[in-house]
Design a protein around this motif. Structure first.
Motif, PDB file in Angstrom:
ATOM      1  N   ARG A  74     -15.269   3.160  -3.560  1.00 35.14           N
ATOM      2  CA  ARG A  74     -14.522   3.660  -4.710  1.00 35.14           C
ATOM      3  C   ARG A  74     -13.025   3.711  -4.418  1.00 35.14           C
ATOM      4  NH1 ARG A  74     -12.055   7.915  -6.555  1.00 35.14           N
ATOM      5  NH2 ARG A  74     -12.354   9.023  -4.602  1.00 35.14           N
ATOM      6  N   GLN A  75     -12.671   4.188  -3.224  1.00 34.83           N
ATOM      7  CA  GLN A  75     -11.267   4.268  -2.845  1.00 34.83           C
ATOM      8  C   GLN A  75     -10.658   2.871  -2.698  1.00 34.83           C
ATOM      9  OE1 GLN A  75     -10.990   6.695   0.645  1.00 34.83           O
ATOM     10  NE2 GLN A  75     -11.644   8.570  -0.389  1.00 34.83           N
ATOM     11  N   LEU A  76     -11.443   1.946  -2.122  1.00 33.23           N
ATOM     12  CA  LEU A  76     -10.951   0.572  -1.998  1.00 33.23           C
ATOM     13  C   LEU A  76     -10.722  -0.049  -3.382  1.00 33.23           C
ATOM     14  CD1 LEU A  76     -13.005  -1.004   0.928  1.00 33.23           C
ATOM     15  CD2 LEU A  76     -10.538  -0.588   0.860  1.00 33.23           C
ATOM     16  N   GLU A  77     -11.643   0.190  -4.296  1.00 32.77           N
ATOM     17  CA  GLU A  77     -11.493  -0.350  -5.649  1.00 32.77           C
ATOM     18  C   GLU A  77     -10.232   0.192  -6.313  1.00 32.77           C
ATOM     19  OE1 GLU A  77     -13.614  -0.116 -10.032  1.00 32.77           O
ATOM     20  OE2 GLU A  77     -14.793   0.389  -8.255  1.00 32.77           O
ATOM     21  N   PHE A  78      -9.986   1.487  -6.145  1.00 36.71           N
ATOM     22  CA  PHE A  78      -8.796   2.110  -6.730  1.00 36.71           C
ATOM     23  C   PHE A  78      -7.525   1.453  -6.183  1.00 36.71           C
ATOM     24  CE2 PHE A  78      -5.454   5.336  -6.812  1.00 36.71           C
ATOM     25  CZ  PHE A  78      -5.475   5.682  -8.164  1.00 36.71           C
ATOM     26  N   SER A  79      -7.509   1.226  -4.870  1.00 32.80           N
ATOM     27  CA  SER A  79      -6.333   0.598  -4.262  1.00 32.80           C
ATOM     28  C   SER A  79      -6.221  -0.870  -4.648  1.00 32.80           C
ATOM     29  CB  SER A  79      -6.391   0.747  -2.743  1.00 32.80           C
ATOM     30  OG  SER A  79      -6.403   2.106  -2.352  1.00 32.80           O
ATOM     31  N   LEU A  80      -7.379  -1.536  -4.763  1.00 30.70           N
ATOM     32  CA  LEU A  80      -7.370  -2.969  -5.073  1.00 30.70           C
ATOM     33  C   LEU A  80      -6.782  -3.240  -6.461  1.00 30.70           C
ATOM     34  CD1 LEU A  80      -8.208  -5.775  -4.059  1.00 30.70           C
ATOM     35  CD2 LEU A  80     -10.464  -5.398  -5.074  1.00 30.70           C
ATOM     36  N   ARG A  81      -6.959  -2.287  -7.387  1.00 32.42           N
ATOM     37  CA  ARG A  81      -6.469  -2.473  -8.751  1.00 32.42           C
ATOM     38  C   ARG A  81      -4.948  -2.571  -8.809  1.00 32.42           C
ATOM     39  NH1 ARG A  81     -10.172  -2.177 -12.664  1.00 32.42           N
ATOM     40  NH2 ARG A  81     -12.238  -1.379 -12.099  1.00 32.42           N
ATOM     41  N   SER A  82      -4.267  -2.012  -7.820  1.00 35.99           N
ATOM     42  CA  SER A  82      -2.801  -2.064  -7.827  1.00 35.99           C
ATOM     43  C   SER A  82      -2.244  -2.903  -6.678  1.00 35.99           C
ATOM     44  CB  SER A  82      -2.236  -0.637  -7.751  1.00 35.99           C
ATOM     45  OG  SER A  82      -2.684   0.013  -6.569  1.00 35.99           O
ATOM     46  N   ALA A  83      -3.120  -3.622  -5.976  1.00 31.55           N
ATOM     47  CA  ALA A  83      -2.668  -4.380  -4.798  1.00 31.55           C
ATOM     48  C   ALA A  83      -1.667  -5.468  -5.173  1.00 31.55           C
ATOM     49  CB  ALA A  83      -3.875  -4.984  -4.076  1.00 31.55           C
ATOM     50  N   LEU A  84      -1.925  -6.178  -6.275  1.00 32.05           N
ATOM     51  CA  LEU A  84      -0.999  -7.240  -6.678  1.00 32.05           C
ATOM     52  C   LEU A  84       0.350  -6.669  -7.098  1.00 32.05           C
ATOM     53  CD1 LEU A  84      -3.275  -9.685  -8.705  1.00 32.05           C
ATOM     54  CD2 LEU A  84      -2.314 -10.031  -6.425  1.00 32.05           C
ATOM     55  N   GLU A  85       0.326  -5.550  -7.811  1.00 32.18           N
ATOM     56  CA  GLU A  85       1.581  -4.940  -8.253  1.00 32.18           C
ATOM     57  C   GLU A  85       2.416  -4.474  -7.063  1.00 32.18           C
ATOM     58  OE1 GLU A  85       0.653  -1.830 -10.913  1.00 32.18           O
ATOM     59  OE2 GLU A  85      -0.437  -3.112 -12.338  1.00 32.18           O
ATOM     60  N   LYS A  86       1.738  -4.015  -6.016  1.00 27.52           N
ATOM     61  CA  LYS A  86       2.452  -3.519  -4.838  1.00 27.52           C
ATOM     62  C   LYS A  86       2.788  -4.625  -3.835  1.00 27.52           C
ATOM     63  CE  LYS A  86       0.308   1.084  -5.023  1.00 27.52           C
ATOM     64  NZ  LYS A  86      -0.557   2.056  -4.295  1.00 27.52           N
ATOM     65  N   ASN A  87       2.493  -5.876  -4.191  1.00 27.15           N
ATOM     66  CA  ASN A  87       2.765  -7.022  -3.302  1.00 27.15           C
ATOM     67  C   ASN A  87       2.078  -6.869  -1.948  1.00 27.15           C
ATOM     68  OD1 ASN A  87       4.470  -8.383  -5.144  1.00 27.15           O
ATOM     69  ND2 ASN A  87       6.161  -7.008  -4.601  1.00 27.15           N
ATOM     70  N   GLU A  88       0.844  -6.381  -1.977  1.00 21.61           N
ATOM     71  CA  GLU A  88       0.091  -6.193  -0.740  1.00 21.61           C
ATOM     72  C   GLU A  88      -0.735  -7.431  -0.388  1.00 21.61           C
ATOM     73  OE1 GLU A  88      -0.537  -1.334  -1.141  1.00 21.61           O
ATOM     74  OE2 GLU A  88      -2.201  -2.700  -1.479  1.00 21.61           O
ATOM     75  N   MET A  89      -0.857  -8.365  -1.303  1.00 21.51           N
ATOM     76  CA  MET A  89      -1.638  -9.577  -1.061  1.00 21.51           C
ATOM     77  C   MET A  89      -0.748 -10.667  -0.458  1.00 21.51           C
ATOM     78  SD  MET A  89      -4.802  -9.096  -2.006  1.00 21.51           S
ATOM     79  CE  MET A  89      -5.847  -8.114  -3.078  1.00 21.51           C
ATOM     80  N   ALA A  90      -1.341 -11.456   0.396  1.00 18.13           N
ATOM     81  CA  ALA A  90      -0.620 -12.580   0.999  1.00 18.13           C
ATOM     82  C   ALA A  90      -1.607 -13.725   1.207  1.00 18.13           C
ATOM     83  CB  ALA A  90       0.018 -12.178   2.317  1.00 18.13           C
ATOM     84  N   LEU A  91      -1.093 -14.941   1.246  1.00 22.21           N
ATOM     85  CA  LEU A  91      -1.928 -16.121   1.477  1.00 22.21           C
ATOM     86  C   LEU A  91      -1.686 -16.653   2.887  1.00 22.21           C
ATOM     87  CD1 LEU A  91      -1.822 -18.230  -1.813  1.00 22.21           C
ATOM     88  CD2 LEU A  91      -3.625 -16.724  -0.978  1.00 22.21           C
ATOM     89  N   HIS A  92      -2.792 -16.940   3.574  1.00 24.13           N
ATOM     90  CA  HIS A  92      -2.745 -17.648   4.847  1.00 24.13           C
ATOM     91  C   HIS A  92      -3.385 -19.011   4.629  1.00 24.13           C
ATOM     92  CE1 HIS A  92      -2.067 -14.094   7.816  1.00 24.13           C
ATOM     93  NE2 HIS A  92      -1.225 -14.085   6.801  1.00 24.13           N
ATOM     94  N   TYR A  93      -3.035 -19.943   5.494  1.00 29.14           N
ATOM     95  CA  TYR A  93      -3.487 -21.326   5.313  1.00 29.14           C
ATOM     96  C   TYR A  93      -4.105 -21.845   6.605  1.00 29.14           C
ATOM     97  CZ  TYR A  93      -0.431 -20.913   1.266  1.00 29.14           C
ATOM     98  OH  TYR A  93       0.159 -20.502   0.107  1.00 29.14           O
TER      99      TYR A  93
END
Length: 772
Positions: free
Chosen positions: A513-532
């Protein structure tokens, strides 16, 4: 005082109903009130014209006219006081406007007294006093405003009389103001009392009229009367019709015997009839007493009200009352009560009744220090039946499931439907934990047996989660939640299993539940990144593409493994916006910083493919980035064909039509079918790392699978990519087996975008050296 003057509403009454009418009258009499003020103005001007400075007189007249105009504006605002909100602020403004008129009159008297008009001050005061008298006794005035006007005029008059040295006039003014104010208050009291009495009489009149109208119009209402021997008298035609007879036949017949018939010994009838007989025997009035009666027309329900009749000497003369036939209402109430507690499809107890039974079981367990249990049941693969054969077949299957559950449960167990394809069983008294295991096993076995519906043999399974009370929950909500968590555990294990609740399940659910709550705003907070991660040619070992892999570094949870948050994103459909972001970022990176011969591989979830706008998302990413569609390879797994294969196939065909290529990832590990390769024009088959590692350990099965995949790909003109290659020996092995591309730690771990660019920079340097 506050209630009389309108500052507060009288107790139990509406302010608008009492005082709103009073203020509304001001608006209706605006012209009259203004005319009186202007006539008084003209009278004073005519009286003082010969003895007072005309400029002073004119200035005073203009000021008074302005104050009258302001008062007219406020009077008009009060027109809607009966229907709109007219609160303290509006009352204050009206009082201020009235006070302004009084102040102008007072200032005028003071100015006249000081400028040579003292001898005519009596005349001016008489006019002002007349206005005070009018506003204090008129019903076209508001109490607060009247007192404000009188006080303002009185203060001005007192000062004017003092300036003139006329002490007799001072006394007259003082007493006039006091009497005017008291007159306003008394008039307000009388007005409020009158309005309250009028409102009460109107309400009583409406109530009586409504009751009489309802009685006259009610088709089932009638009057009844019995004498001291409890025999009917004065039977009306309507009452006789309710009895199923005529008035002459039932006149003088014992009322109780008539309505009980042969059913007096029937407990179901006797309970209601006895209550009615007791009231008659004790000569007590009663109201809305529900009685079940037996008549020649059948069994009916009556609602009776009655009171004893006494003469002028207080001697009992019998009973008189009103009755109604409420059979239809009673049957409707019983039907509504049934529908509120039972499921209409399966005729099992519904969620409400299950909750009540579980609550009673918990209370029983707490009182006797015993245990109870709740089993939550979910059908496996039921959605496939609904989707493929329709809801009518699904409903019939649910009916058969209900019948099987009813045959399983014992005397102290209650089964019901929670909703959809979920059912529940309450065990009131749990003597042995093995009882849960045996019941769950029986449920799974019975519900897994084949179903014959419309000449078709269908199969579904069942998963069971259980919780024991009060150990696993002291409330109904806790028991349902914990049994549900155990059920999720059973479903995650593949279905057809029974799992008991464990405290760790709650901890996992809370973490999720806590992960889902954080995941909902992850893109807005620029927490996502791409590796190749690079994919190389098996023979030249040159980089031919990079696979884009998403990473999440949460500000609250730190680095979160993709194996943990990707399934969560798919369950919550957050994978759709996340996948769109990945598509845009990866295409931008490849178009701007990579050589034109290097592709980008992007993983796509089944949830994304089911979106109607998926192809449009790909088009936008390509157009915004300027990437050649031939450089984009979409990777999917075989699970896309398990949801809605036609939708997924259409979305991928649209992408292929754009010029993109499609790779089938993890081939052979899931629901492998050669039909998938025939239905869709895949360009690449990716051999799962488990087969590569097995082949490295000389597993005959793994080697055979890789050879078969390579041979099939070559015959279908497809390339093959071996995943999970970690050393040179494994690279040589998969190259010898015929794989055309290789991916694994041996050629590079997933890296940041900057590191990927360095790979191309080093390749450019190497090419220069070779050319030199």
């Amino acid at each position: 005082m506050r209630q009389a003057t309108g500052l507060d509403a009288p107790d139990g009454a509406d302010w608008a109903r009492v005082h709103g009418h009073q203020y509304a009258l001001l608006g209706k009499r605006t012209v009259v009130r203004a005319s009186v003020q202007l006539m008084a103005l003209l009278l004073v001007v005519a009286t003082l014209w010969s003895g007072v400075d005309h400029v002073l007189l004119g200035a005073w007249g203009v000021a008074l006219a302005f104050a009258v105009a302001l008062a007219v504006s406020e009077d008009r605002r009060a027109l809607t006081a009966e229907i709109a909100h007219y609160g303290a602020e509006e009352i204050r403004r009206h009082a201020v406007a009235s006070a302004a008129k009084g102040v102008i009159w007072g200032l005028g008297m003071m100015a006249f007294a000081a400028s040579g008009g003292a001898d005519r001050l009596w005349i001016v005061w008489s006019v002002a006093a007349l206005l005070m008298l009018a506003t204090s006794v008129s019903r076209y005035s508001a109490p607060i405003s009247s007192m404000a006007f009188s006080a303002s005029v009185g203060i001005g008059g007192l000062l004017a009389a003092g300036i003139a040295g006329n002490w007799l006039l001072v006394t007259v003014v003082l007493f006039s103001v006091v009497f005017a104010v008291f007159g306003v208050i008394e008039n307000a009291r009388v007005f409020v009392a009158s309005r309250l009495t009028e409102a009460a009489m109107h309400e009583k009149s409406e109530t009586v009229s409504m009751l009489l109208r309802e009685f006259e119009e009610g088709q089932a209402d009638w009057l009844w009367q019995i004498d001291t021997r409890r025999r009917l008298k004065g039977v009306s035609p309507r009452f006789a019709y309710a009895l199923g007879s005529d008035a002459k036949s039932v006149e003088g017949v014992a009322f109780l015997e008539l309505i009980s018939g042969p059913n007096w010994s029937n407990d179901e009838y006797r309970e209601t009839l006895k209550a009615f007989a007791d009231k008659i025997k004790r000569k007590e009035p009663f109201s809305d007493l529900l009685v079940r009666v037996a008549l020649p027309t059948g069994q009916r329900w009556w609602e009776l009200s009655g009171a004893p009749i006494v003469d002028d000497n207080g001697i009992f003369q019998g009973f008189r009352g009103v009755g109604s036939d409420v059979t239809e209402q009673r049957e409707s109430s019983e039907k509504i009560a049934y529908l509120a507690r039972y499921d209409t499809l399966t005729h099992l107890p519904n969620r409400l009744m299950l909750n009540e039974a579980l609550g009673e079981a918990l209370a029983y367990a707490e009182h006797w220090r015993s245990r109870c249990a709740f089993l939550m049941i979910d059908l496996d693969r039921f959605k496939a039946v609904n989707d493929s054969l329709g809801h009518l077949v699904g409903d019939e299957m649910l009916g058969q499931v209900a019948n099987r559950l009813k045959s399983i449960v014992g005397e102290h167990e209650l089964c019901g439907r929670l909703g959809g394809d979920e059912f529940g069983i309450v065990i009131r008294d749990l003597s042995d934990r093995r009882q849960i295991e045996e019941l769950a096993k029986a449920v799974i076995e019975q519900l897994s047996e084949p179903y014959q519906i419309e000449n078709q043999i269908l199969y579904v399974g069942a998963s069971v989660g259980s919780a024991i009370g009060p150990r696993d929950g002291k409330t109904v909500e806790e028991m349902l939640r914990n049994a549900d968590l155990a059920l999720y555990r059973a479903k995650d294990e593949g279905g057809g299993e029974h799992c008991e609740y464990e405290p760790s399940l709650h901890a996992n659910a809370e973490e999720k539940r806590q992960l889902e709550f954080s995941l909902r705003s992850a893109l807005e907070k620029n927490e996502m990144a791409l590796h190749y991660q690079p994919v190389v040619d098996a023979h030249t070992e040159e980089v031919v593409s990079f696979e884009a892999l998403i990473r999440w570094n949460s500000s609250e949870h730190g680095f979160v493994s993709p194996a943990k948050f990707i399934p969560l994103a798919e369950d919550t459909r957050l994978i759709v916006p996340i996948g769109t972001w990945v598509m845009q970022q990866a295409c931008n990176e490849a178009a701007r910083h990579w050589p034109s011969d290097v592709k980008v591989n992007i993983n796509v979830s089944p949830e994304q493919l089911l979106e109607p706008e998926f192809a449009s998302t790909v088009v936008r990413a390509l157009s915004h980035s300027g990437l050649d569609p031939k450089r984009l390879e979409i990777e999917v797994t075989e699970s896309i064909f398990l949801r809605d294969a036609s939708v997924a196939r259409k979305a991928l065909e649209q992408c292929i039509a754009l010029g993109c290529s499609v790779a089938l990832d993890d081939f052979g590990t899931g629901y492998s079918s050669l039909g998938y390769l025939r239905k869709l024009n895949f360009t690449t088959i990716k051999v799962d790392r488990s087969f590569v590692q097995g082949a490295a350990q000389q597993s005959r099965e793994s080697l055979a699978i890789i050879r078969a995949v390579v041979a099939m790909a070559q015959s279908l003109d497809m390339t093959t990519t071996a995943e999970g290659v970690e050393n040179a020996d494994e690279a040589i092995m998969v190259r010898d087996l015929g794989c055309t591309k290789i991916q694994g730690y041996h050629f590079g771990r997933p890296m940041s975008a900057e590191d990927a660019r360095q790979v191309f920079a080093r390749r450019a340097v190497d090419l220069k050296r070779k050319s030199a």
